[in-house]
Design an enzyme around this catalytic site. Sequence first.
Site, short mmCIF file in Angstrom:
data_model
loop_
_atom_site.label_atom_id
_atom_site.label_comp_id
_atom_site.label_asym_id
_atom_site.label_seq_id
_atom_site.Cartn_x
_atom_site.Cartn_y
_atom_site.Cartn_z
N ASN A 68 34.46 42.33 42.83
CA ASN A 68 33.31 42.92 42.14
C ASN A 68 32.62 41.82 41.34
O ASN A 68 33.19 41.27 40.40
CB ASN A 68 33.83 44.03 41.22
CG ASN A 68 32.74 44.68 40.40
OD1 ASN A 68 31.55 44.40 40.59
ND2 ASN A 68 33.14 45.55 39.48
N PHE A 69 31.39 41.50 41.71
CA PHE A 69 30.67 40.42 41.01
C PHE A 69 30.15 40.90 39.65
O PHE A 69 29.64 40.11 38.88
CB PHE A 69 29.46 39.97 41.84
CG PHE A 69 29.79 39.21 43.11
CD1 PHE A 69 31.06 39.24 43.68
CD2 PHE A 69 28.81 38.45 43.75
CE1 PHE A 69 31.35 38.53 44.85
CE2 PHE A 69 29.09 37.74 44.92
CZ PHE A 69 30.35 37.79 45.46
N LYS A 70 30.23 42.21 39.40
CA LYS A 70 29.64 42.80 38.19
C LYS A 70 28.21 42.26 38.00
O LYS A 70 27.49 42.09 38.99
CB LYS A 70 30.54 42.52 36.98
CG LYS A 70 31.91 43.22 37.12
CD LYS A 70 32.66 43.30 35.80
CE LYS A 70 33.92 44.14 35.95
NZ LYS A 70 34.66 44.27 34.68
N GLY A 86 42.68 43.17 35.12
CA GLY A 86 43.50 42.03 34.74
C GLY A 86 44.11 41.25 35.89
O GLY A 86 44.83 40.27 35.66
N SER A 145 36.50 39.26 37.02
CA SER A 145 36.48 38.00 36.25
C SER A 145 37.51 37.00 36.76
O SER A 145 37.28 35.79 36.67
CB SER A 145 36.68 38.28 34.76
OG SER A 145 37.92 38.90 34.53
N HIS A 188 32.66 53.41 38.87
CA HIS A 188 33.34 52.32 38.14
C HIS A 188 33.38 52.67 36.66
O HIS A 188 32.48 53.35 36.15
CB HIS A 188 32.59 51.01 38.36
CG HIS A 188 33.35 49.83 37.84
ND1 HIS A 188 33.33 49.45 36.52
CD2 HIS A 188 34.20 48.98 38.46
CE1 HIS A 188 34.11 48.40 36.35
NE2 HIS A 188 34.64 48.08 37.52
N GLU A 218 42.10 51.82 37.74
CA GLU A 218 41.97 50.72 36.79
C GLU A 218 42.01 51.27 35.37
O GLU A 218 41.06 51.92 34.94
CB GLU A 218 40.62 50.02 36.94
CG GLU A 218 40.33 49.43 38.27
CD GLU A 218 39.05 48.57 38.22
OE1 GLU A 218 39.16 47.35 38.37
OE2 GLU A 218 37.95 49.15 37.99
#
Lengths: 226, 226, 226, 226
Positions: free
Chosen positions: B11-13, B183, B205, B95, B143
């Site tokens: 996920n590039f957010k 995480g 991330s 999400h 998540e």
Amino acid sequence: MTLRKPAIVVNFKTYMESSGKEALALAKLCEQVAKETGASVVVAPPMPDLALVASSVDIPVYAQHADEVRPGNTTGHVAMENIRASGASGTLLNHSERRIKVAEIHDLIGLARSLHLATIVCTNNPGVSVACAAMGPDAVAVEPPELIGGDISVTTANPGIVSDTVRAIRSVRPEVAVLCGAGVKNGRDVAKAVELGADGVLLASGVVKAKDKRAVLMDLVSGLGR
Amino acid sequence: MTLRKPAIVVNFKTYMESSGKEALALAKLCEQVAKETGASVVVAPPMPDLALVASSVDIPVYAQHADEVRPGNTTGHVAMENIRASGASGTLLNHSERRIKVAEIHDLIGLARSLHLATIVCTNNPGVSVACAAMGPDAVAVEPPELIGGDISVTTANPGIVSDTVRAIRSVRPEVAVLCGAGVKNGRDVAKAVELGADGVLLASGVVKAKDKRAVLMDLVSGLGR
Amino acid sequence: MTLRKPAIVVNFKTYMESSGKEALALAKLCEQVAKETGASVVVAPPMPDLALVASSVDIPVYAQHADEVRPGNTTGHVAMENIRASGASGTLLNHSERRIKVAEIHDLIGLARSLHLATIVCTNNPGVSVACAAMGPDAVAVEPPELIGGDISVTTANPGIVSDTVRAIRSVRPEVAVLCGAGVKNGRDVAKAVELGADGVLLASGVVKAKDKRAVLMDLVSGLGR
Amino acid sequence: MTLRKPAIVVNFKTYMESSGKEALALAKLCEQVAKETGASVVVAPPMPDLALVASSVDIPVYAQHADEVRPGNTTGHVAMENIRASGASGTLLNHSERRIKVAEIHDLIGLARSLHLATIVCTNNPGVSVACAAMGPDAVAVEPPELIGGDISVTTANPGIVSDTVRAIRSVRPEVAVLCGAGVKNGRDVAKAVELGADGVLLASGVVKAKDKRAVLMDLVSGLGR
């Protein structure tokens, strides 16, 4: 980057006729007409097509909306910085189909300016138009929601809303451009808008749903009276 | 198009490190790693970059969100049909940074299926996971929001939430894939997820913010144990 | 406090005929009918009238909605704790006119239970009903949105949606009550709902807009077949 | 009914200390102080307590928010007409904890006026304040969000935001009252607000969380310098 006036702003909305490959084709057609005529034509394609269109044409490409989020942990949103990164040069804000909060409009106008992106804030009447103009966008586009997508141009159905908005904004923030929209279909409607004092028009189905899109675009541009 | 398991979903957010030109570069890196290793790697770039990325790489490209709107008079939204037209092959839904309503999840799953688009519904605990699995998406990605963007993988901080979700979903809808996220940073985390019964991971991330993105991707893929 | 079955749940919505003084009058009428007949009648008045109604009648009073916020710095919202403090004994959640997110439904059900408040989750079809039942509310109320406010009862227009929902929920969460609604107007509709396996009905305009509200309430209650 | 100036507006927010029975007790205390001192004190209790409070005290009772919906098929919302029916005499709009859209502010101000309800529009800076004042509410209450709920009054931390807002609004809409808020705790803060040109204050925790609420209210009122 500021909006060059007078302007024809083509909102592709989320129509299938202006989505994906068709978004690219229509943007290229708009570019062609702009180059041939020297007119200021802006395109606002569907969000998923923004970077593809912006990297393919040489006219201003605007987003249709921006979320008030910061880049990062904001999955599924679109930050002003993402619009910048996509190569677009501005954005619509507060379209009647995507209204946002007043503090968001204020902050997004400021953020856009700091990123050298133009903002066109959509409104529904002279009162809201003046309120939004007070926050200093590049342009306000007044569109009576009940006429959007219809067959009668705002310039015919309710010319007073255009001239009242022009007069009210000129008296407090003359540097803010005034566009009008809703039902705009042809060069006569554009000419009437200019006559009422507007700096151009915002339209969608009049172009997107047209059989001969090129002919419609040429006619619209002719109404700018250049 | 269904999700090939086990999978790494990136996920590039809306990070600047994975937006615009960087979105394209990261997608190409993911494609390279997928091709070299044969692993199933899915990318979910920012919305403005969707068509550009989808037209540039040969791995599955997903949207991060879809609005429950029809194509047409829905300026500033993204219809499932616009995602399809952009060339993408699926979408995340719900999400934690973009929760949607339960009836929307239901309808969007059905609409996506009719358009041959895959859906990954994000959830926050086993109870919500089972509720969402009951509506028949391709995958559920559990998540815990408090671990998202953190340094400790869900597989270490709360392995029970993964195994409980796997067990609960397997007992009612065994055809729904189960991913986990929050995480996740390296191949060990991925291996642990697979050991707990998951069909892969959803992460952001850990890849997007990495200095050596290629090395991180190779390590993650190694955890799939293929 | 749990929902006593079978039940007639009267949603006052935001009609002027059931707002302010009229909310109080209608609630007292429902109380009278409940006492005379021994039937389980629940009222859900407009939010501003909640405490006034709850302090004035001796039948269960439910809110129509709860926001997922904590008490405190959440001006203009309504926390579950505020509903509790008002003297109400439960709440509707996710009404078709006020849909909420799936994770909110999950958390609000748990929070309500901890505060001894009952929850009725509104849904639109069997798939969403099962998803919501999986999260353990006191009741699910299935209402096809297209029939809400109409003249034909769901029990006539689409009996399958009621029996399918009853069957699906009984098989996974038999402790969750099943109500149905949309177009319910009289005792015959209620009797049909019970015959289809439902534990009662949720209705609004059938009572609120009736000329002789008492007669309608008596007729509805008769359909419970007690 | 218009706001009597200068005024102390007590926002109960959704605190448990000012919800249910405590809402009623605090409203009665405010009424007592208003009667003893002749000061203009307005209370804004939690939504579920609105009718109960409005029917129990003889000072102005305001809602904290109104939804832009019509009475009727709008379950779980609060129409301006419901606020009217509850016996309240005004409403806050656009509080920083419940921002609304600019067109909604415009329409709700007009609707409130037609129902003889007063409106106080909350804002976050001088720019947004002028935009909102242009739409003609009874009052604008400027509150820097970062100071809300804090220990330092806006009149100390950022007096310029108050005087700038007063000056800007006086020059375009002198009939619109200007309140300020955020961190206001005592009579000195109120006196400073009045000195900066404001017509009163909007506060919450300073009263709601006080041990001796009566003493705090008396002190606040003394700052009005009457």
